[in-house]
Design an enzyme around this catalytic site. Structure first.
Site, PDB file in Angstrom:
ATOM      1  N   GLY A  74      -4.784  -4.499   6.906  1.00 17.86           N
ATOM      2  CA  GLY A  74      -5.960  -3.665   7.024  1.00 17.86           C
ATOM      3  C   GLY A  74      -6.970  -4.131   8.050  1.00 17.86           C
ATOM      4  O   GLY A  74      -7.641  -3.315   8.689  1.00 17.86           O
ATOM      5  N   THR A  76       0.824  -1.219   0.000  1.00 21.92           N
ATOM      6  CA  THR A  76       0.000   0.000   0.000  1.00 21.92           C
ATOM      7  C   THR A  76       0.862   1.274   0.000  1.00 21.92           C
ATOM      8  O   THR A  76       1.990   1.255   0.502  1.00 21.92           O
ATOM      9  CB  THR A  76      -0.919   0.075   1.253  1.00 21.92           C
ATOM     10  N   ARG A 115     -12.376  -9.358  -1.129  1.00 22.91           N
ATOM     11  CA  ARG A 115     -11.882  -8.901   0.184  1.00 22.91           C
ATOM     12  C   ARG A 115     -11.463  -7.437   0.086  1.00 22.91           C
ATOM     13  O   ARG A 115     -10.768  -7.040  -0.847  1.00 22.91           O
ATOM     14  CB  ARG A 115     -10.692  -9.756   0.630  1.00 22.91           C
ATOM     15  N   VAL A 116     -11.887  -6.653   1.048  1.00 23.99           N
ATOM     16  CA  VAL A 116     -11.513  -5.235   1.073  1.00 23.99           C
ATOM     17  C   VAL A 116     -10.774  -4.967   2.374  1.00 23.99           C
ATOM     18  O   VAL A 116     -11.238  -5.363   3.448  1.00 23.99           O
ATOM     19  CB  VAL A 116     -12.769  -4.347   0.967  1.00 23.99           C
ATOM     20  N   GLY A 117      -9.633  -4.312   2.276  1.00 19.65           N
ATOM     21  CA  GLY A 117      -8.868  -3.964   3.472  1.00 19.65           C
ATOM     22  C   GLY A 117      -9.248  -2.589   3.988  1.00 19.65           C
ATOM     23  O   GLY A 117     -10.368  -2.103   3.761  1.00 19.65           O
TER      24      GLY A 117
HETATM   25  N1  GLY Z   1      -3.595  -1.982   3.993  1.00 16.78           N
HETATM   26  C1  GLY Z   1      -3.912  -2.666   2.835  1.00 16.78           C
HETATM   27  C2  GLY Z   1      -4.803  -3.806   3.003  1.00 16.78           C
HETATM   28  O1  GLY Z   1      -4.883  -4.388   4.072  1.00 16.78           O
HETATM   29  O2  GLY Z   1      -5.445  -4.181   2.058  1.00 16.78           O
END
Ligand code: GLY
Length: 363
Positions: free
Chosen positions: A262, A208, A236-238
């Site tokens: 995340g 990231t 999946r979303v972080g």
């Molecule tokens: N910080 C990025 C993620 O966990 O997707």
């Protein structure tokens, strides 16, 4: 009466800086995660040229989004378990107090620009998946294949490491089993990709980039953008596209953002927590460390369980004071090359500064 003078006296005597006492900085400042040296330079040059703070940070992160060598952001990012790159990003514009976000968007190299478009050209804050792609294409973005050979090699290495039907069969001659044979599928591959592919197959990174920019008028904006957790379940979303987790900006106080795992950051609403901490008088460094303590607390401060978690927070206060902190002092091992740093540019060349940390990684 509460005058600016009494506010400043309070600040000097207590170490706490009341929001109302914060003056704009004397120079433009851009900070970012450690992969953001070029990003900070670009962002600061844009601020020096008088560009809006959000345009400046987006111009900065676009460098990483378009760079196939950064395998945690944009084009060239590591894909989901199906081998498809899915990107998350959000933006916040301090002066107008607005926000935009996209999650699980496929096929667009610069999700940060789409997030800004959501902010500017829709009555929503967050658009995900196919809807986000269609929204981007409606605005003229071109859909492209984001999976580079390097990322595909890493994905295949992970796939074959699962002991599934992927990879040479039981009856295959022994010389077909080596990973070097896999490399033959990639005419332009570099040999050093193999060791890296094994590393990321065994320990999926989240990478990231977060970037925060502040100008001499005291205006502040931020952006976070990522390809997210490698080999994730599709969809999946972080934390990166979540306003208040991967990014938060309050024009009265400052901004904060994160990189790393995340899931942990969402549970403590990390960026919002950091900004609220600063509102109540903490320095950016203290504010980040306090949010990380909440992550640690979620695991009963059990270092055995916490050792697998990599999480970093960054903060830039409206008066130009900035800081960064990490749960651990180093990456997975303790040597100088893995010390956690963040990038800063407040004039001239960008530099790395050491992040504060909650725990020293054992040697
Ligand atoms: N910080 C990025 C993620 O966990 O997707």
């Amino acid at each position: 009466m509460l005058t600016r003078r009494t506010l400043m006296q309070t600040a000097l005597s207590t170490g706490f800086v009341p929001v109302a006492a914060m003056a704009a900085p004397l120079k433009n400042i851009v900070i970012a995660s450690s992969n953001g040296l070029a990003c900070c330079r670009k962002g600061r040059e844009a601020l020096d040229a008088g560009q809006d703070t959000l345009d400046a940070v987006i111009a900065g992160v676009n460098i990483q989004e378009l760079d196939p060598e950064d395998t945690s952001v944009g084009y060239g990012g590591l894909p989901n378990e199906d081998g498809v790159v899915e990107l998350d990003s959000c933006v916040m514009h301090g002066p107008s107090r607005r926000a935009g976000s996209v999650a699980s968007i496929r096929g667009i190299k610069t999700p940060s620009k789409v997030a800004k478009l959501v902010m500017e050209r829709s009555d929503h804050i967050m658009i995900v998946g196919d809807g986000a792609l269609r929204f981007a294409k409606a605005h003229g973005f071109v859909e492209e294949d984001l999976l580079t050979d390097r990322a595909r090699l890493a994905w295949l290495t992970w796939k074959e490491s699962l002991g599934s039907d992927w990879g040479p069969g039981l009856d295959a001659p022994p010389d077909q089993h080596g990973q070097a044979r896999l490399l033959e599928r990639f005419p332009n591959a570099r040999p050093e990709w193999l060791a890296w592919a094994r590393e990321v197959a065994a320990d999926p990174p989240t990478g990231t980039i977060n970037c925060l920019g502040l100008n001499t008028k005291g205006e502040i904006s931020g952006c976070t953008t990522t390809s997210g957790l490698a080999w994730k379940i599709p969809g999946r979303v972080g934390d990166s596209p979540i306003i208040g987790a991967g990014l938060y900006v309050d024009q009265d106080v400052g901004g904060a953002g994160s990189t790393g795992r995340g899931e942990e950051n969402i549970r403590v609403a990390g960026a919002h927590t950091v900004v609220e901490n600063m509102r109540h008088g903490m320095s950016p460094k203290e504010a980040c460390l306090d949010a990380l303590k909440r992550v640690s607390r979620n695991y009963g401060d059990d270092l055995e369980r916490l050792k697998a978690i990599r999480l970093r927070l960054y903060a830039l206060r409206k008066d130009g004071v900035y800081g960064g902190a990490s749960l651990w002092s180093h990456g997975n091992r303790n040597d100088e090359s893995t010390r956690i740093k963040f990038a800063v540019n407040d004039g001239g060349k960008s530099r790395h500064e050491d992040a504060a940390y909650l725990y020293e990684r054992p040697a």
